[in-house]
Design an enzyme around this catalytic site. Structure first.
Site, mmCIF file in Angstrom:
data_model
loop_
_atom_site.group_PDB
_atom_site.id
_atom_site.type_symbol
_atom_site.label_atom_id
_atom_site.label_comp_id
_atom_site.label_asym_id
_atom_site.label_seq_id
_atom_site.Cartn_x
_atom_site.Cartn_y
_atom_site.Cartn_z
ATOM 1 N N ASP A 36 0.981 -1.112 -0.115
ATOM 2 C CA ASP A 36 -0.070 -0.213 -0.065
ATOM 3 C C ASP A 36 0.862 1.288 0.021
ATOM 4 O OD1 ASP A 36 -2.169 -1.547 0.347
ATOM 5 O OD2 ASP A 36 -2.418 -1.533 2.530
HETATM 6 N N1 URA Z 1 -1.118 -6.044 3.948
HETATM 7 C C1 URA Z 1 -1.617 -4.820 3.841
HETATM 8 O O1 URA Z 1 -2.828 -4.623 4.466
HETATM 9 N N2 URA Z 1 -0.920 -3.716 3.273
HETATM 10 C C2 URA Z 1 0.195 -3.981 2.441
HETATM 11 O O2 URA Z 1 0.684 -3.102 2.165
HETATM 12 C C3 URA Z 1 0.679 -5.224 2.770
HETATM 13 C C4 URA Z 1 0.092 -6.387 3.229
#
Ligand code: URA
Length: 241
Positions: free
Chosen positions: A103
């Site tokens: 993310d």
């Molecule tokens: N899980 C998430 O919620 N976000 C990420 O960036 C990676 C794994």
């Protein structure tokens, strides 16, 4: 391999563009300018120079990047920078892809490659490659939450249950957890499913490859060597958990 094809394979643009570079005398092999596009050379351990900069021939590339916050793992970012802004044009034109996504607000270890097989190996859930996250939450992490995460939780509109392969509490609101799948927002959704909320997420290991073993500061990338590539794709032993 013929020199124009070789340069194209290494991300120096179209065949025509590579032929122009060669004709203009911008390409050197063993300190010698080569102006013939059809010049043939071995590729093993080959180093060559384009515009005075030295490159090593690589059939495929495997990269690690220390992802900072506010970067999106997309070529067309919606609100932030693109992770690809941190790479050279030459690597981008080789078609490197991120292996899974983080993310925009997640930091840490992200791998990229132009090797489709390797990408599949690391992202397919049946391959059981663990990804480790250091997680900070708004609420205290309770023993019940840990147990639920270990047993597996349901996630809205996803088939099956999602469980951690390994979890270690670091303090009241911080833990380190491994998952071997990689569905959208998986860690945040798993914590929401047990009634908690993730405020900070950092990936510090993939397979047995640790971010701390790589010579990277935030925003930097490096090539992986063979041992590191093997470490990144090492499956966990299911019977351990
Ligand atoms: N899980 C998430 O919620 N976000 C990420 O960036 C990676 C794994």
């Amino acid at each position: 391999m013929q020199l124009d094809k070789l340069l194209q394979s290494q991300g120096f643009g179209s065949r025509k563009h590579c032929q122009q570079l060669i004709r203009q005398g911008q390409v050197k092999i063993n300190d010698e300018i080569i102006t013939d596009s059809k010049f043939k050379t071995v590729t093993t351990s080959l180093k060559f120079t384009v515009f005075q900069e030295e490159y090593q021939y690589r059939e495929k590339v495997y990269l690690a990047i220390y992802k900072p916050q506010h970067y999106e793992c997309s070529h067309q970012p919606q609100q932030h920078h693109s992770i690809f802004d941190l790479l050279s044009d030459q690597l981008i034109s080789r078609g490197v892809q991120t292996i899974g996504r983080l993310d925009q607000d997640t930091t840490g270890l992200l791998l990229l490659t132009d090797d489709g097989q390797f990408l599949h190996q690391l992202t397919h859930p049946k391959k059981h490659v663990n990804k480790y996250y250091v997680i900070e939450t708004t609420e205290d992490i309770t023993p019940e939450q840990i147990e639920q995460l270990q047993c597996g939780v349901n996630l809205h509109q996803e088939k099956g249950v999602f469980a951690t392969q390994d979890i270690e509490v670091l303090n009241h609101r911080q833990c380190r957890m491994a998952i071997d799948q990689g569905i959208y927002h998986q860690v945040k959704r798993m914590f929401a499913a047990v009634g908690n909320h993730v405020v900070q997420l950092h990936r510090d290991q993939i397979g047995s490859l640790k971010l701390s073993d790589l010579p990277l500061q935030e925003g930097e990338w490096c090539y992986l060597n063979e041992a590191e590539i093997r470490a990144a794709s090492a499956p966990h032993k299911l019977q351990d958990f």
